[in-house]
Design a protein around this motif. Structure first.
Motif: not given
Length: 220
Positions: A72-73, A95-97, A218-220
């Motif tokens: 989830e961004p 897109g995975v953290i 986190w992802m922006e």
């Protein structure tokens, strides 16, 4: 505002600090990184190897876990430490953290490997994962009994070392880095600061009770 010995921005809510002060510090942190407080996800860490996927905001910490992953961004995953290794992971392409609390017990149980496996199941590729190993007690200052050093070395090769005093010690970051390479993760950065030696950082080993620092991804 936290008071001594928690008065340098303690973010741990289980160390004896005023809960209201910790909550205020966590709100200040969220504001500083530009996220609502419920988009910073915390853990009630237990030195285990459980990994939990979170993909939505939440007002309470995730109980009984030492690793989180997300796709989830703008959802930050937080690890709190005061000598253990915070491990932050990200595959930007997929897109995975992931965020891991890797203390001696959890690291030896394989919590970092379990997290990489969970990220792969969510679409990540080991060769695309970048890792950051954050501030932790260094091998020079992490003295342990010989039997413990041997036990951890057997589970996490590369961890056993000698302290600055020449006694048996553990360098968990070295062991975790080797494990990550074995898993196919080669983009590894290490913040070499030692929590025991750097008095700007909290260290349980240097002086308990003490606060906890936080590492976030986190992802922006």
């Amino acid at each position: 505002m936290s008071v001594a010995p928690f008065d340098t921005f303690n973010l741990g809510d289980h160390v004896g600090d005023d809960p209201a002060a910790v909550a205020a510090n966590r709100r200040r942190l969220a504001e500083a990184i530009g996220l609502p407080p419920d988009r910073v996800v915390w853990m009630n860490q237990v030195h285990g190897d459980r990994v939990v996927r979170v993909d939505e905001p939440r007002d309470t910490a995730v109980d009984g876990t030492d690793a989180l992953i997300s796709t989830e961004p703008r959802l930050a995953l937080a690890v709190i430490t005061a000598d253990c290794v915070p491990v932050l992971l990200g595959d930007v392409r997929a897109g995975v953290i992931g965020a891991v609390h890797a203390g001696r017990v959890g690291a030896a149980k394989g919590v970092v490997a379990r997290t990489v496996e969970a990220m792969i199941a969510a679409g990540a590729r080991p060769e695309d994962i970048s890792a950051l190993l954050g501030p932790a007690v260094s091998g020079a200052n992490y003295e342990v009994p010989t039997a413990m050093a041997e036990e951890v070395e057997a589970a996490l090769p590369g961890s056993r070392t000698r302290t600055a005093a020449g006694t048996p010690g553990l360098d968990l970051r070295a062991g975790i880095a080797r494990q990550l390479v074995d898993l196919g993760v080669t983009a590894i950065d290490v913040d070499t600061r030692c929590t025991f030696a750097d008095r700007n950082l909290f260290s349980h080993r240097r002086g308990a009770p003490t606060g906890r620092l936080a590492s976030l991804v986190w992802m922006e």
